[in-house]
Design an enzyme around this catalytic site. Structure first.
Site, PDB file in Angstrom:
ATOM      1  N   THR A  60       0.851  -1.193   0.000  1.00 50.51           N
ATOM      2  CA  THR A  60       0.000   0.000   0.000  1.00 50.51           C
ATOM      3  C   THR A  60       0.879   1.232   0.000  1.00 50.51           C
ATOM      4  OG1 THR A  60      -0.130  -0.438   2.377  1.00 50.51           O
ATOM      5  CG2 THR A  60      -2.186  -0.550   1.183  1.00 50.51           C
ATOM      6  N   SER A  62       1.410   4.565   1.690  1.00 49.24           N
ATOM      7  CA  SER A  62       0.979   5.035   3.006  1.00 49.24           C
ATOM      8  C   SER A  62       0.098   6.271   2.870  1.00 49.24           C
ATOM      9  CB  SER A  62       2.191   5.394   3.860  1.00 49.24           C
ATOM     10  OG  SER A  62       3.050   4.291   3.970  1.00 49.24           O
ATOM     11  N   HIS A  67       3.344   9.975   5.575  1.00 51.58           N
ATOM     12  CA  HIS A  67       4.510  10.463   4.828  1.00 51.58           C
ATOM     13  C   HIS A  67       4.968  11.803   5.403  1.00 51.58           C
ATOM     14  CE1 HIS A  67       3.402   7.890   1.067  1.00 51.58           C
ATOM     15  NE2 HIS A  67       4.319   7.289   1.786  1.00 51.58           N
ATOM     16  N   SER A  91       5.678   2.778  -4.008  1.00 48.78           N
ATOM     17  CA  SER A  91       5.293   3.679  -5.102  1.00 48.78           C
ATOM     18  C   SER A  91       6.396   4.646  -5.522  1.00 48.78           C
ATOM     19  CB  SER A  91       4.085   4.510  -4.655  1.00 48.78           C
ATOM     20  OG  SER A  91       4.481   5.357  -3.557  1.00 48.78           O
ATOM     21  N   GLU A 119      13.279  -2.077  -2.592  1.00 50.82           N
ATOM     22  CA  GLU A 119      11.944  -2.686  -2.585  1.00 50.82           C
ATOM     23  C   GLU A 119      12.102  -4.119  -3.088  1.00 50.82           C
ATOM     24  OE1 GLU A 119       8.493  -1.948  -2.008  1.00 50.82           O
ATOM     25  OE2 GLU A 119       8.427  -3.991  -2.754  1.00 50.82           O
ATOM     26  N   HIS A 120      11.446  -5.097  -2.430  1.00 48.76           N
ATOM     27  CA  HIS A 120      11.703  -6.490  -2.841  1.00 48.76           C
ATOM     28  C   HIS A 120      10.787  -7.013  -3.941  1.00 48.76           C
ATOM     29  CE1 HIS A 120       8.997  -8.538   0.461  1.00 48.76           C
ATOM     30  NE2 HIS A 120       8.381  -7.563  -0.163  1.00 48.76           N
ATOM     31  N   ASP A 152      16.316  -7.208  -0.779  1.00 48.02           N
ATOM     32  CA  ASP A 152      15.782  -7.355   0.575  1.00 48.02           C
ATOM     33  C   ASP A 152      16.220  -6.155   1.412  1.00 48.02           C
ATOM     34  OD1 ASP A 152      15.011  -8.006   3.108  1.00 48.02           O
ATOM     35  OD2 ASP A 152      15.753 -10.067   3.041  1.00 48.02           O
TER      36      ASP A 152
HETATM   37  N1  SAH Z   1       6.442   3.578   1.511  1.00 50.63           N
HETATM   38  C1  SAH Z   1       5.899   3.020   0.298  1.00 50.63           C
HETATM   39  C2  SAH Z   1       5.371   1.597   0.420  1.00 50.63           C
HETATM   40  C3  SAH Z   1       4.799   1.180   1.722  1.00 50.63           C
HETATM   41  S1  SAH Z   1       4.153  -0.490   1.732  1.00 50.63           S
HETATM   42  C4  SAH Z   1       4.808   3.908  -0.233  1.00 50.63           C
HETATM   43  O1  SAH Z   1       4.246   4.683   0.534  1.00 50.63           O
HETATM   44  O2  SAH Z   1       4.512   3.811  -1.410  1.00 50.63           O
HETATM   45  C5  SAH Z   1       5.605  -1.363   2.260  1.00 50.63           C
HETATM   46  C6  SAH Z   1       6.477  -1.816   1.142  1.00 50.63           C
HETATM   47  O3  SAH Z   1       7.526  -2.594   1.708  1.00 50.63           O
HETATM   48  C7  SAH Z   1       5.797  -2.705   0.118  1.00 50.63           C
HETATM   49  O4  SAH Z   1       5.974  -2.168  -1.157  1.00 50.63           O
HETATM   50  C8  SAH Z   1       6.501  -4.064   0.264  1.00 50.63           C
HETATM   51  O5  SAH Z   1       6.620  -4.758  -0.967  1.00 50.63           O
HETATM   52  C9  SAH Z   1       7.849  -3.631   0.814  1.00 50.63           C
HETATM   53  N2  SAH Z   1       8.593  -4.667   1.550  1.00 50.63           N
HETATM   54  C10 SAH Z   1       8.140  -5.565   2.471  1.00 50.63           C
HETATM   55  N3  SAH Z   1       9.150  -6.352   2.923  1.00 50.63           N
HETATM   56  C11 SAH Z   1      10.274  -5.948   2.272  1.00 50.63           C
HETATM   57  C12 SAH Z   1      11.632  -6.373   2.303  1.00 50.63           C
HETATM   58  N4  SAH Z   1      12.067  -7.389   3.079  1.00 50.63           N
HETATM   59  N5  SAH Z   1      12.517  -5.719   1.514  1.00 50.63           N
HETATM   60  C13 SAH Z   1      12.120  -4.712   0.697  1.00 50.63           C
HETATM   61  N6  SAH Z   1      10.845  -4.266   0.623  1.00 50.63           N
HETATM   62  C14 SAH Z   1       9.929  -4.873   1.401  1.00 50.63           C
END
Ligand code: SAH
Length: 231
Positions: A60, A62, A67, A91, A119-120, A152
């Site tokens: 999602t 946030s 933010h 995003s 981002e994973h 990761d």
């Molecule tokens: N801050 C971003 C996304 C928040 S959601 C925004 O506002 O758009 C959290 C994100 O963390 C997701 O996209 C999810 O895929 C990512 N995530 C979860 N575990 C992760 C990991 N181990 N390494 C990298 N990204 C991860």
């Protein structure tokens, strides 16, 4: 209250957060006004609602007030030349806000800083780059001033660090040691920690390397997890 901050335009959304006292700095108002949230959400009609929005892959974007809260908290460390790591960059919205906060309006050339988003989900990495381009940040991406990588995030990105600022956008069960290690001296991390009960922790490292943790508020974030566990 945060949910009251919904606006009919991007500028109105940001102004409403300033009126509500969530944003207290003109620098944050300016940076967030430059980032059009409509470019970072799948459904533009809801772009200026003060709520999270699903972006696919179990992730999602946030809510705007979260933010804003993160940007305010990290502001003392968001200076021209700073290195920033955004873990779970989704995003790309916050990477854009951080990038603008590293610019020096008095001296535009004085901006050697860098934002690294990790981002994973590779599809989200690609999408975030498209979003940044739509938001006129294509040249910052091409010049490597904003770098979005797949990996990761719990391991950080040691070769890009140490980082003055680390923002984590997903909740870690415990504070990841690799991220604490990659914090600069001084540096600040903003991270939700916990499983069912989660709290934002402000983790500060001082010039001598001493680390302190300050709990800020109770939250509900998606988990920082293994890629194959995320639905
Ligand atoms: N801050 C971003 C996304 C928040 S959601 C925004 O506002 O758009 C959290 C994100 O963390 C997701 O996209 C999810 O895929 C990512 N995530 C979860 N575990 C992760 C990991 N181990 N390494 C990298 N990204 C991860």
């Amino acid at each position: 209250m945060a949910w009251r901050c919904t606006g009919s335009t991007n500028a109105e959304l940001i102004q409403n957060m300033a009126k509500a006292g969530i944003i207290t700095s003109d620098r944050v108002v300016e940076a967030m006004t430059k980032v059009n949230r409509a470019h970072y959400v799948p459904h533009a009609y809801a772009a200026y609602e003060d709520s999270p929005q699903p972006i696919g892959h179990g992730a999602t974007i946030s809510a705007p007030h979260m933010h804003a809260y993160a940007a305010q908290n990290l502001l003392p460390f968001l200076k021209p030349g700073a290195r920033v790591l955004d873990v779970g960059s989704g995003s790309g919205y916050l990477a854009a806000v951080f990038y603008h906060l590293l610019q020096d309006s008095a001296d535009p050339k004085n901006a050697e800083g860098k934002v690294v988003g990790i981002e994973h989900i590779p599809e989200l990495v690609e999408w975030s780059i498209e979003n940044l381009r739509k938001d006129k940040l294509g040249s910052a991406v091409d010049e490597g001033k904003i770098k979005m990588i797949a990996g990761d995030g719990r391991k950080g990105s040691p070769k890009d660090g140490p980082f003055d600022v680390i923002h984590v956008g997903a909740a870690a069960p415990t504070l990841p040691a690799a991220l604490v290690k990659q914090l600069a001296r001084p540096g600040r991390m903003f991270i939700p920690v916990g499983t069912y009960m989660q709290q934002i922790l402000q983790v500060d490292k001082d010039e001598s390397g001493n680390v302190t943790e300050i709990p800020l508020l109770d939250v509900m974030y998606v988990p920082l997890t293994d890629r194959d566990k995320q639905v």
